[in-house]
Scaffold this motif. Structure first.
Motif, short mmCIF file in Angstrom:
data_model
loop_
_atom_site.label_atom_id
_atom_site.label_comp_id
_atom_site.label_asym_id
_atom_site.label_seq_id
_atom_site.Cartn_x
_atom_site.Cartn_y
_atom_site.Cartn_z
N LEU A 21 0.87 -1.16 0.00
CA LEU A 21 0.00 0.00 0.00
C LEU A 21 0.92 1.23 0.00
N VAL A 22 0.75 2.09 -0.98
CA VAL A 22 1.57 3.29 -1.09
C VAL A 22 0.73 4.49 -0.70
N ALA A 23 1.20 5.24 0.27
CA ALA A 23 0.52 6.45 0.74
C ALA A 23 1.34 7.66 0.30
N LEU A 57 3.67 -1.04 3.99
CA LEU A 57 3.19 0.31 3.69
C LEU A 57 4.38 1.20 3.34
N VAL A 58 4.26 1.92 2.22
CA VAL A 58 5.29 2.88 1.80
C VAL A 58 4.73 4.30 1.96
N ILE A 99 7.77 1.76 5.43
CA ILE A 99 8.99 2.27 4.81
C ILE A 99 8.75 3.73 4.44
N ALA A 100 9.60 4.62 4.92
CA ALA A 100 9.52 6.04 4.57
C ALA A 100 10.52 6.32 3.46
N ALA A 101 10.03 6.86 2.35
CA ALA A 101 10.87 7.20 1.21
C ALA A 101 11.03 8.73 1.18
N GLY A 190 11.03 3.93 -2.79
CA GLY A 190 10.41 3.32 -1.62
C GLY A 190 9.78 1.98 -1.95
N VAL A 191 9.11 1.89 -3.09
CA VAL A 191 8.48 0.64 -3.52
C VAL A 191 9.55 -0.44 -3.75
#
Length: 709
Positions: A21-23, A57-58, A99-101, A190-191
């Motif tokens: 899931l990318v936020a 979660l990214v 994961i924080a990008a 991040g992905v």
């Protein structure tokens, strides 16, 4: 390919990408942590946890960066749920990897969000920091506990106490980020990192699961040293020691309790008057660039700059312009003077090379844009010229006559005068619409303030050009009207008079300096005089002697000191003694004897002054003249006075500036002080009509900063 798309909130978009899931945080211009962003982040974590097909979660930011910090639009308003600590704690507690990008700014609460995540990847342009201390605050959402656990005690405290930004490579070496990604797409990085972590079955790493320090006793000793150093450096500031206190508590308390204690200390900072002053300074610096002319006109193009004069000021201006990437041509009266001017400029860059802050190649590249001449014709194609010659109006008029003759049509002609009548200089040539004042403060390549002095005939686009130049030079510009001394030096003349009166009436110059330093200034007025050179003020007094009001009290002590050739540090003595070229002065018994003799000559019976009374008189004179400057339109708003004194005169930033300080203690109290002092000297202590009007109406200076509110 992304699959289904949804919106966690208007400011945080989520979409599925396989098992991820990318936020994406989307709150232009800087993704500030508004209530919508906080809500969206919380909903994204909940959505990831609730979906059995989501394995990680990214978090990524859209546009300029990750998250640049708190939403300044919410400052001073009741906080809306969810709170940032709640969001950060929920991120960290997630049972699925987060994961924080990072790219661009990840600052303050933005970095706290990133530290709450389990892994961090950064693009090369990422800037990480916890700058809350600059606003009288401290990290309040886990920063004081997670940063030391991730990067170690000393580096974390350096980051928090300095408020500085850390680049991606330094953050990697410190352990604040786990990996640096190539490319320019944070979300894609991040992905890819999340997919790698899932494939390698990496275990979740929560900062809160680690001890704050491996060796508790060694950490205590380190904190004791840092606390002592911070107390000395911060000179009475509130929040820096609260940061140290919060970190120290983390040595003994369980993580959850340490977070609660951090929030308790954070709220103490919120309630501190220093926070109000620092927040005012923060907003005032951003508001001060909004001058009428910058809205009405576009700036002229400036690629090349001429500087007339190669002394300390001219050389400093040349360095500031070179540092901005522009070309500079220096003009001096003869070859030896030009050689000295060039040497003054080269000395700055030689020092940077010696300190390892610049390469020899970079120095050569900068100096390749620097030329010189002994003839004004060299300026015929220059876009903007700054005159920095001797402070004499006839000398300056002669310079401008030459510039009028040789400069191309549309060239901006600027004078660096500190006091003189720019309207008179402009009227002496055929193009007054091109003439403006650019009052730099010495050393011009270091001091941030630039007074942009606007004469009556100048074109709006010339004023806009001056503001644009200030931006390129990384200066803080303040628009000023024409009068003797403009904003800063005009007000300085008044409170310096008040200081002189205090000395003749019984205080020593050393008492005055000590009281002013205790108020928060780095130096007192007599120390400043010795640093600048007493001959400068002496020349001004002599220039104004013919027009001085014969009824006004005139203290001659400074003149007696200057008559002996004692001009301060450069001559080894002034108000203080400077043996063997010492930078810090020591009290001089001979100066005290001069003061005693002058008191007897003037028929003054000396009396004692407390530090509190010294500050009351010093500040009352400053505030009263500041009110006059605003009333006459020399300063657009009280905040312009505040910014002038914060950046040019050492006013303690945590007090917000003299006008903000007046608001904080009450204008009625300031007016009462002035009326009390007027019983001794009604000519000097005349209350400003603006101050009287505001007190009568029950208003303060800040009401004039936002007249439309």
């Amino acid at each position: 390919m992304p699959s289904s798309s949804s919106a966690a909130s208007a400011a945080v978009r989520t979409h599925r990408q396989g098992a991820l899931l990318v936020a994406t945080i989307s709150n232009p211009p800087v993704n500030a942590l508004s209530a919508d962003v906080r809500r969206g982040l919380l909903q994204a974590v909940e959505a990831a946890e609730a979906d059995p097909e989501v394995r990680a979660l990214v978090l990524a930011g859209e546009g300029r960066g990750f998250i640049a910090g708190a939403d300044i639009r919410e400052f001073g308003k009741p906080a809306l749920p969810p709170s940032l600590p709640e969001v950060c704690n929920r991120i960290e507690a997630s049972g699925k990897p987060v994961i924080a990008a990072l790219h661009g700014p990840a600052l303050g609460g933005g970095l706290e969000v990133a530290m709450a995540a389990h892994f961090r990847i950064a693009l090369a342009d990422a800037k990480l920091g916890l700058p809350e201390v600059q606003l009288g605050l401290m990290p309040g959402s886990g920063g004081t506990q997670r940063a030391p656990r991730l990067m170690g005690l000393k580096p974390a405290l350096d980051l928090m106490l300095s408020g500085r930004h850390m680049g991606a490579q330094e953050a990697l070496e410190a352990g604040l980020v786990d990996r640096i990604a190539e490319g320019s797409q944070a979300e894609a990085a991040g992905v890819a990192y999340a997919q790698y972590l899932l494939a390698s079955r990496a275990a979740i790493r929560r900062a809160g699961d680690s001890p704050l320090a491996a060796d508790i006793e060694a950490a205590r000793a380190t904190l004791k040293e840092i606390a002592a150093d911070t107390a000395k450096k911060s000179r009475g500031l509130f929040s820096p020691l609260k940061i140290v206190e919060a970190v120290e508590a983390g040595l003994d308390l369980p993580f959850a309790e340490a977070l609660w204690n951090e929030r308790r200390l954070f709220l103490q900072c919120i309630d501190s008057p220093q926070r109000a002053g620092l927040i005012h300074a923060f907003f005032a610096e951003r508001e001060v660039v909004k001058a009428p002319e910058t809205r009405a006109a576009k700036p002229r193009q400036v690629a090349s700059v001429g500087v007339i004069g190669g002394g300390t000021m001219g050389a400093g201006i040349a360095v500031a312009v070179l540092d901005a990437g522009l070309s500079v041509t220096m003009v001096e009266r003869d070859e030896p003077s030009l050689a000295r001017g060039r040497a003054n400029v080269e000395k700055v860059y030689d020092g940077l090379v010696q300190k390892g802050r610049m390469t020899a190649e970079a120095r050569a590249a900068v100096l390749a844009r620097f030329g010189g001449s002994t003839g004004y014709a060299a300026l015929s194609g220059t876009d903007l010229v700054i005159e920095a010659v001797f402070e004499d109006i006839e000398v300056k008029k002669a310079v401008f006559a030459e510039l009028d003759r040789v400069c191309k049509p549309g060239a901006v002609l600027a004078t660096n005068t500190s006091y003189l009548d720019i309207d008179a200089i402009a009227a002496s040539i055929s193009r007054p619409q091109d003439v403006i004042g650019l009052h730099f403060f010495s050393p011009a390549n270091i001091m941030k303030l630039l007074e942009i002095v606007v004469p009556s005939k100048v074109s709006a686009d010339v004023v806009a050009t001056a503001f644009e130049l200030a931006k390129k030079l990384k200066k803080v510009p303040v628009r000023a009207g024409v009068c003797d001394g403009f904003i800063g030096n005009r007000i300085l003349a008044k409170y310096r008079q008040a200081a002189d009166y205090l000395v003749e009436d019984g205080a020593s110059p050393y008492d005055v300096d000590e009281a002013v330093r205790a108020f928060g200034y780095p130096m007192g007025p007599f120390q400043v005089s010795d640093l600048a050179g007493g001959d400068i003020g002496w020349a001004t007094r002599k220039r104004k002697a013919a027009t001085r009001d014969p009824r006004a009290r005139y203290v001659q002590i400074a003149d007696r000191i200057c008559e002996r050739g004692w001009f301060g540090q450069k001559t080894g003595r002034g108000w203080y003694l400077y043996p063997q070229g010492a930078r810090a002065g020591t009290p001089d018994p001979e100066v005290l004897a001069i003061i005693d003799a002058e008191r007897q000559r003037a028929g003054v019976k000396p009396r004692k002054f407390s530090a509190e009374e010294i500050v009351r008189r010093y500040m009352a004179a400053m505030i009263n003249e500041g009110a006059n400057v605003v009333r006459e339109g020399i300063a657009l708003r009280p905040l312009d006075v505040d910014v002038t004194f914060l950046y040019g005169y050492g006013f303690p930033r945590f007090r917000g500036g003299p006008m903000k300080y007046a608001d904080s203690i009450g204008l009625d109290r300031v007016l009462a002080d002035i009326r009390e002092f007027a019983q001794e000297d009604p000519l000097f202590w005349q209350p400003s009509p603006l101050l009287v009007e505001l007190v009568t109406q029950g208003r303060n200076f800040d009401s004039l900063n936002h007249p439309a509110d």
